[in-house]
Every structure is written in C-alpha cells, then in structure tokens.
Design a protein around this motif. Structure first.
Motif, PDB file in Angstrom:
ATOM      1  N   GLN A  64     -72.957  -3.478 -40.553  1.00 34.72           N
ATOM      2  CA  GLN A  64     -73.989  -4.336 -39.966  1.00 34.72           C
ATOM      3  C   GLN A  64     -74.487  -5.300 -41.026  1.00 34.72           C
ATOM      4  O   GLN A  64     -74.616  -4.948 -42.203  1.00 34.72           O
ATOM      5  CB  GLN A  64     -75.159  -3.508 -39.435  1.00 34.72           C
ATOM      6  CG  GLN A  64     -76.298  -4.337 -38.856  1.00 34.72           C
ATOM      7  CD  GLN A  64     -77.392  -3.483 -38.265  1.00 34.72           C
ATOM      8  OE1 GLN A  64     -77.320  -3.050 -37.127  1.00 34.72           O
ATOM      9  NE2 GLN A  64     -78.412  -3.208 -39.059  1.00 34.72           N
ATOM     10  N   PHE A  65     -74.773  -6.531 -40.590  1.00 32.63           N
ATOM     11  CA  PHE A  65     -75.216  -7.583 -41.495  1.00 32.63           C
ATOM     12  C   PHE A  65     -76.390  -8.317 -40.860  1.00 32.63           C
ATOM     13  O   PHE A  65     -76.353  -8.672 -39.679  1.00 32.63           O
ATOM     14  CB  PHE A  65     -74.062  -8.554 -41.775  1.00 32.63           C
ATOM     15  CG  PHE A  65     -74.465  -9.784 -42.543  1.00 32.63           C
ATOM     16  CD1 PHE A  65     -74.953  -9.686 -43.837  1.00 32.63           C
ATOM     17  CD2 PHE A  65     -74.352 -11.040 -41.970  1.00 32.63           C
ATOM     18  CE1 PHE A  65     -75.323 -10.821 -44.550  1.00 32.63           C
ATOM     19  CE2 PHE A  65     -74.713 -12.179 -42.665  1.00 32.63           C
ATOM     20  CZ  PHE A  65     -75.194 -12.074 -43.952  1.00 32.63           C
ATOM     21  N   ARG A  66     -77.468  -8.515 -41.653  1.00 36.07           N
ATOM     22  CA  ARG A  66     -78.639  -9.262 -41.183  1.00 36.07           C
ATOM     23  C   ARG A  66     -78.698 -10.581 -41.960  1.00 36.07           C
ATOM     24  O   ARG A  66     -78.980 -10.593 -43.162  1.00 36.07           O
ATOM     25  CB  ARG A  66     -79.915  -8.453 -41.405  1.00 36.07           C
ATOM     26  CG  ARG A  66     -80.003  -7.219 -40.515  1.00 36.07           C
ATOM     27  CD  ARG A  66     -81.343  -6.523 -40.640  1.00 36.07           C
ATOM     28  NE  ARG A  66     -81.449  -5.386 -39.754  1.00 36.07           N
ATOM     29  CZ  ARG A  66     -81.862  -5.436 -38.500  1.00 36.07           C
ATOM     30  NH1 ARG A  66     -82.200  -6.603 -37.974  1.00 36.07           N
ATOM     31  NH2 ARG A  66     -81.936  -4.347 -37.763  1.00 36.07           N
ATOM     32  N   PRO A  67     -78.437 -11.714 -41.295  1.00 37.05           N
ATOM     33  CA  PRO A  67     -78.251 -12.975 -42.017  1.00 37.05           C
ATOM     34  C   PRO A  67     -79.527 -13.736 -42.371  1.00 37.05           C
ATOM     35  O   PRO A  67     -79.471 -14.658 -43.176  1.00 37.05           O
ATOM     36  CB  PRO A  67     -77.417 -13.798 -41.029  1.00 37.05           C
ATOM     37  CG  PRO A  67     -77.832 -13.293 -39.686  1.00 37.05           C
ATOM     38  CD  PRO A  67     -78.119 -11.828 -39.872  1.00 37.05           C
ATOM     39  N   LYS A  68     -80.681 -13.362 -41.781  1.00 39.31           N
ATOM     40  CA  LYS A  68     -81.862 -14.215 -41.948  1.00 39.31           C
ATOM     41  C   LYS A  68     -82.270 -14.371 -43.410  1.00 39.31           C
ATOM     42  O   LYS A  68     -82.485 -15.485 -43.901  1.00 39.31           O
ATOM     43  CB  LYS A  68     -83.036 -13.662 -41.141  1.00 39.31           C
ATOM     44  CG  LYS A  68     -84.292 -14.531 -41.258  1.00 39.31           C
ATOM     45  CD  LYS A  68     -85.467 -13.959 -40.489  1.00 39.31           C
ATOM     46  CE  LYS A  68     -86.706 -14.826 -40.700  1.00 39.31           C
ATOM     47  NZ  LYS A  68     -87.884 -14.303 -39.996  1.00 39.31           N
ATOM     48  N   LYS A  69     -82.396 -13.248 -44.123  1.00 38.81           N
ATOM     49  CA  LYS A  69     -82.853 -13.309 -45.518  1.00 38.81           C
ATOM     50  C   LYS A  69     -81.858 -14.083 -46.389  1.00 38.81           C
ATOM     51  O   LYS A  69     -82.251 -14.863 -47.261  1.00 38.81           O
ATOM     52  CB  LYS A  69     -83.049 -11.894 -46.068  1.00 38.81           C
ATOM     53  CG  LYS A  69     -83.658 -11.847 -47.471  1.00 38.81           C
ATOM     54  CD  LYS A  69     -83.921 -10.410 -47.888  1.00 38.81           C
ATOM     55  CE  LYS A  69     -84.677 -10.353 -49.200  1.00 38.81           C
ATOM     56  NZ  LYS A  69     -83.897 -10.935 -50.315  1.00 38.81           N
ATOM     57  N   LEU A  70     -80.572 -13.873 -46.144  1.00 37.89           N
ATOM     58  CA  LEU A  70     -79.554 -14.584 -46.920  1.00 37.89           C
ATOM     59  C   LEU A  70     -79.675 -16.095 -46.718  1.00 37.89           C
ATOM     60  O   LEU A  70     -79.680 -16.864 -47.681  1.00 37.89           O
ATOM     61  CB  LEU A  70     -78.169 -14.106 -46.510  1.00 37.89           C
ATOM     62  CG  LEU A  70     -76.989 -14.851 -47.149  1.00 37.89           C
ATOM     63  CD1 LEU A  70     -76.983 -14.628 -48.657  1.00 37.89           C
ATOM     64  CD2 LEU A  70     -75.676 -14.399 -46.522  1.00 37.89           C
ATOM     65  N   ILE A  71     -79.816 -16.522 -45.466  1.00 35.18           N
ATOM     66  CA  ILE A  71     -79.899 -17.957 -45.176  1.00 35.18           C
ATOM     67  C   ILE A  71     -81.154 -18.570 -45.779  1.00 35.18           C
ATOM     68  O   ILE A  71     -81.116 -19.648 -46.387  1.00 35.18           O
ATOM     69  CB  ILE A  71     -79.848 -18.189 -43.654  1.00 35.18           C
ATOM     70  CG1 ILE A  71     -78.481 -17.754 -43.103  1.00 35.18           C
ATOM     71  CG2 ILE A  71     -80.110 -19.654 -43.317  1.00 35.18           C
ATOM     72  CD1 ILE A  71     -78.380 -17.794 -41.596  1.00 35.18           C
ATOM     73  N   SER A  72     -82.283 -17.877 -45.633  1.00 37.04           N
ATOM     74  CA  SER A  72     -83.541 -18.427 -46.161  1.00 37.04           C
ATOM     75  C   SER A  72     -83.521 -18.489 -47.686  1.00 37.04           C
ATOM     76  O   SER A  72     -84.021 -19.451 -48.288  1.00 37.04           O
ATOM     77  CB  SER A  72     -84.721 -17.577 -45.682  1.00 37.04           C
ATOM     78  OG  SER A  72     -84.605 -16.237 -46.124  1.00 37.04           O
ATOM     79  N   ASP A  73     -82.917 -17.451 -48.353  1.00 32.17           N
ATOM     80  CA  ASP A  73     -82.840 -17.459 -49.822  1.00 32.17           C
ATOM     81  C   ASP A  73     -81.934 -18.584 -50.327  1.00 32.17           C
ATOM     82  O   ASP A  73     -82.245 -19.252 -51.328  1.00 32.17           O
ATOM     83  CB  ASP A  73     -82.336 -16.112 -50.327  1.00 32.17           C
ATOM     84  CG  ASP A  73     -83.368 -15.009 -50.173  1.00 32.17           C
ATOM     85  OD1 ASP A  73     -84.538 -15.345 -49.911  1.00 32.17           O
ATOM     86  OD2 ASP A  73     -83.001 -13.828 -50.289  1.00 32.17           O
ATOM     87  N   ILE A  74     -80.809 -18.808 -49.646  1.00 31.10           N
ATOM     88  CA  ILE A  74     -79.895 -19.876 -50.057  1.00 31.10           C
ATOM     89  C   ILE A  74     -80.542 -21.248 -49.848  1.00 31.10           C
ATOM     90  O   ILE A  74     -80.407 -22.144 -50.687  1.00 31.10           O
ATOM     91  CB  ILE A  74     -78.570 -19.763 -49.285  1.00 31.10           C
ATOM     92  CG1 ILE A  74     -77.803 -18.514 -49.732  1.00 31.10           C
ATOM     93  CG2 ILE A  74     -77.711 -21.003 -49.505  1.00 31.10           C
ATOM     94  CD1 ILE A  74     -76.505 -18.286 -48.989  1.00 31.10           C
ATOM     95  N   LYS A  75     -81.266 -21.408 -48.747  1.00 32.59           N
ATOM     96  CA  LYS A  75     -81.958 -22.677 -48.503  1.00 32.59           C
ATOM     97  C   LYS A  75     -82.979 -22.965 -49.600  1.00 32.59           C
ATOM     98  O   LYS A  75     -83.116 -24.102 -50.060  1.00 32.59           O
ATOM     99  CB  LYS A  75     -82.652 -22.637 -47.142  1.00 32.59           C
ATOM    100  CG  LYS A  75     -81.731 -22.869 -45.959  1.00 32.59           C
ATOM    101  CD  LYS A  75     -82.538 -22.907 -44.672  1.00 32.59           C
ATOM    102  CE  LYS A  75     -81.641 -23.236 -43.488  1.00 32.59           C
ATOM    103  NZ  LYS A  75     -82.418 -23.296 -42.225  1.00 32.59           N
ATOM    104  N   THR A  76     -83.677 -21.919 -50.022  1.00 31.44           N
ATOM    105  CA  THR A  76     -84.666 -22.087 -51.085  1.00 31.44           C
ATOM    106  C   THR A  76     -83.997 -22.517 -52.389  1.00 31.44           C
ATOM    107  O   THR A  76     -84.487 -23.410 -53.098  1.00 31.44           O
ATOM    108  CB  THR A  76     -85.437 -20.772 -51.302  1.00 31.44           C
ATOM    109  OG1 THR A  76     -86.081 -20.404 -50.083  1.00 31.44           O
ATOM    110  CG2 THR A  76     -86.494 -20.941 -52.379  1.00 31.44           C
ATOM    111  N   ASP A  77     -82.868 -21.893 -52.717  1.00 36.43           N
ATOM    112  CA  ASP A  77     -82.147 -22.258 -53.943  1.00 36.43           C
ATOM    113  C   ASP A  77     -81.623 -23.690 -53.878  1.00 36.43           C
ATOM    114  O   ASP A  77     -81.721 -24.446 -54.852  1.00 36.43           O
ATOM    115  CB  ASP A  77     -80.985 -21.296 -54.179  1.00 36.43           C
ATOM    116  CG  ASP A  77     -81.458 -19.937 -54.669  1.00 36.43           C
ATOM    117  OD1 ASP A  77     -82.666 -19.800 -54.956  1.00 36.43           O
ATOM    118  OD2 ASP A  77     -80.631 -19.006 -54.750  1.00 36.43           O
TER     119      ASP A  77
END
Length: 460
Positions: free
Chosen positions: A97-110
């Motif tokens: 299982q993979f939850r993409p929200k945190k990954l997407i928000s962290d990459i956007k911030t970077d």
C-alpha cells in the motif's frame, strides 16, 4: 433478502466488517452490539485474493481506497498485489500500500525552493520516496493440511505504526459443521459508532453448524482477550465491556424461516431465447436476483455466555461486567423485488426492510423505564432500542446496481419514542454474470469517511 444469519453471528467475535484501514480489509464487529449494516459485511474471499482478481481490471493492478489517517499522509491510498506464488496445496502472496499525499506535498515544497537543478537537489527529492510512513506491506500464506483442513497465516506492517499486525487461522470442515481456531496480535474491532479499537491479543475457538432444512442453527465457542483495549482514534470513552480481558464461553441457538407471498419462478424460456440465428443463453446477472417476489423472513434465537476473569482486576470495567448472561434476539424482514435483473434497463428494483431486536432483556428494561423515573444506563442503552434497516437496490444499466443501506434507531438517545438515522452506506455493484453471484462493489461510508473496492463472492 438481507442475510438473517447476521443476527446470531453478531453475538460472536468473528463477524468481519469491511475496512480499508488494514491490508487484509477486515475488522471485527464488537460482540453484543447492534447488528451491523448488511452492506458492511466483508467478502468471504480473502483481501489478497480480491486484489489478485481485481488487479486485472485496473491500470497496473492498483486499487484505490479511502480511510482517515493523520493529515500528512492523507486519506487516499493505493493497494496492489506485489507477488504471488502457488502450488497444488499452498500459496504465498505479498501486498503493498502506498499513500501519495505526503510524498507529493514534500516534493512540491522542495521544488518551490529550488533555483537551480543540481545533484544534491535530486538526492533530497529521492529521500522522500524512502519515507516509511508512506508504505505498508503485507504477507499472507495458506496451506492445505488435508482436503478438509487449511491453515492461514498473515502479517502486515504499516510504516507509520510501531508494530506489525499478525493473524493465524486454522479451519476444519465437517459434514455439518465448521470448526475455526483463530488468533490475532492485535485484533482490530469496530463499534456501532464507527470507531476502532485494538485488543492486544485475541484467541477464539468456534464451532458452527450449517443451516439445516428445518431452519435450526447453533454455534458455541470460547474466546480469550488479553491486554487493555486501545482506542485507535484517540477516543476518550471507556472500552466496550466485551473487549475487556477475560475468557468467555458462549453458545447460541436460532430458528430461521421464510415465506413467499408471491414469486414468479424462472422458466426455461427466460434463460434460453429462440432467435433467427439460433438459441441464446441469457441468464440473470445474479442468480439470487432472478425471480421477482414478495416475501417475509424471520429469525429468533437465544444466547448464553459465561465470563471468567483473566487474573487482573486493574480495570474497573471488568468489575461491572456480568459473569453470566442469557438473552434473546430476533429479526423480521420484508422483501419486495420487481424485475428479473436480466434486461439492460429497468429490470431490477428491490427493497428490504428489516427490524432487529439484538437484546430482548435490555428492550424490556427500556420499556419498563417508560413507567418509572429512572435514568438510563448508558452501557446498556446500546441494545435497548430496536433498529430498522432499509436496503434499496436499483439497476442503473446492465449489471450495474446502485445500492443504499441505512439503519434507523427507533428510540431517541433519551429513551423517548422517535426515529433517528444511525448509519448509512452507498455503493455501486457490478455483477459478474460468469460467477453467477459474484460482484465488484465500490462503497463509501459517510459516517466512517471510508471507502474501498471489493470483490464479493459466495454471498448466498
């Protein structure tokens, strides 16, 4: 019609409720609480088997689901079968299982802070993919010991949680009985308010008879709970009494009966159609929904249970739990179906109305309080009011059916007469004609703010 056997199964520890919170897709209904919605009962097929079959109809075999979690991870999750191997008498499979929200928000911030693309920037972005909280991994194995016995072992680990969740089940089938030995560390339960509880250790031994031709059925077994139940969602309420540690022996007996007011039997010409090009086989999308009818069904039964303490008096709740109990339960259901669920449009409208009394003793106490000025006991009021469940099914097009399950409390919380919506669930069902009574179900529960896609088989 609505599954009448749930009336007795709800009194035991093994009634599975569908949930996307765990990889195996199930949580236990808390015994002794009101009967759950019929549409919330989990599929008899293992979740890992569902993912294997559902993956054929989804891009890359990825199945979406929704379940509340911390804000960083988000409620949206993607599940998939990662690997499976099998022989004639055993199989082993891995799910993820993979939850993409945190990954997407962290990459956007970077990316918003990047002036020039350099190697360190790419390394920092790559590190986000290694965040453990984004992932969950499950392993499940089944071994056929004999033609009538099987052993199931499973474990799963969620990155944002400390320990794994493990389960073992030994199943043995007799000619007229099913024997099941189960253990879980920890076990996940869901109450009638949609809240989750974890019991550190849960062990059950159960014997259940098949429904006989005369409608009689019985169950008996032993259950052991260890450790103090923990609220998953930071609930401040006291845990339900039936989840507190101890050993319980329970037995139940029920009698089930149904009667048709009218029924249009399926005929040979309904299934085989003569055309200029020859005969065409045209079965119903679901063999359980092939005959229009109006019917009434009912079940009545009783339970007896005895509790033994587990050598711990640390919890004040254990002192209030009765060591011995006897009770009666019953359900009455009226079903009306129009259509044979065979044509592409307008060939299925069905309504099930079911009245449930989960505990005759608490209902009698509530009725007596109407004539006396006595405050209600909150711990017992859960079962003191009857529930009315309504199930509406309407064909949308072809094998697609829209379904609404709702449950109404027939007394207000204060005990006065009144009707209150307690729970409801919406779903789209896609019937699989080749499986006769299999279907893909996409459901959403506004109360729990959860939704998932399931493959349900053997629902009859």
């Amino acid at each position: 019609m609505a599954n009448m056997r749930t009336a007795m199964d709800a009194a035991f520890w093994d009634l599975n409720i569908s949930t996307p919170r765990v990889l195996d897709g199930t949580a236990r209904s808390i015994p002794g609480e009101p009967i759950p919605l019929d549409g919330t009962k989990a599929s008899r097929a293992l979740r890992i088997q569902q993912l294997s079959l559902l993956g054929n109809g989804f891009p890359l075999g990825i199945i979406p689901s929704f379940s509340p979690t911390n804000k960083e991870l988000g409620s949206f999750a993607l599940q998939s079968l990662l690997f499976k191997t099998a022989t004639s008498n055993w199989w082993l499979a891995f799910t993820g299982q993979f939850r993409p929200k945190k990954l997407i928000s962290d990459i956007k911030t970077d990316l918003s802070n990047v002036d020039e693309w350099e190697l360190p920037v790419l390394k920092d972005i790559g590190k986000h993919f290694l965040e453990k909280s984004l992932y969950a991994l499950g392993v499940c194995a089944q071994l056929s010991l004999t033609p009538s016995s099987s052993l199931l072992l499973s474990t799963e680990k969620h990155g944002e949680k400390r320990g794994p969740r493990s389960r073992a089940m030994l199943f043995h089938k007799l000619p007229d009985h099913d024997i099941t030995l189960e253990a879980a560390w920890p076990e996940l339960y869901i109450d009638h308010k949609g809240r989750y509880w974890e019991v550190p250790e849960s062990i059950s031994l159960d014997c259940s008879s098949l429904v006989s031709e005369n409608g009689l059925r019985y169950r008996f077994g032993l259950h052991k709970s260890s450790g103090h139940p923990r609220a998953v969602d930071n609930i401040t309420d006291e845990p339900p009494h039936s989840l507190m540690q101890g050993i319980c022996g329970k037995a139940a007996l029920s009698y089930e009966k149904s009667k048709d007011f009218w029924r249009i039997k399926e005929k040979k010409e309904d299934v085989i159609i003569e055309t200029d090009k020859g005969r065409i086989y045209n079965p119903s999308y679901d063999i359980r929904l092939r005959e229009p009818h109006a019917a009434v069904s009912g079940i009545i039964g009783g339970t007896v249970e005895a509790w033994l303490k587990n050598g711990s008096n640390s919890s004040s709740d254990s002192r209030h739990r009765s060591p011995f109990g006897v009770d009666l339960f019953g359900s009455l259901c009226y079903t009306f179906q129009h259509g044979k669920f065979r044509k592409s449009f307008g060939d299925l409208t069905r309504v099930d109305a079911r009245l449930d009394v989960s505990s005759a003793s608490t209902l009698a106490k509530q009725v007596s309080k109407v004539f006396r000025e006595v405050s209600a006991d909150d711990a017992r009021d859960v079962l003191s009011s009857p529930r009315l469940s309504l199930i509406l099914q309407q064909q949308v097009a072809g094998p697609i059916v829209f379904r609404v399950d709702s449950k109404f409390l027939l007394n207000s919380p204060s005990g006065r007469p009144g009707v209150q919506l307690e729970d409801f669930l919406c779903s789209l069902n896609y019937s699989l004609k080749l499986l006769q009574s299999g279907k893909v179900v996409a459901w959403y529960s506004p109360k729990r703010k959860e939704g998932m896609i399931e493959l349900r088989l053997f629902e009859f």
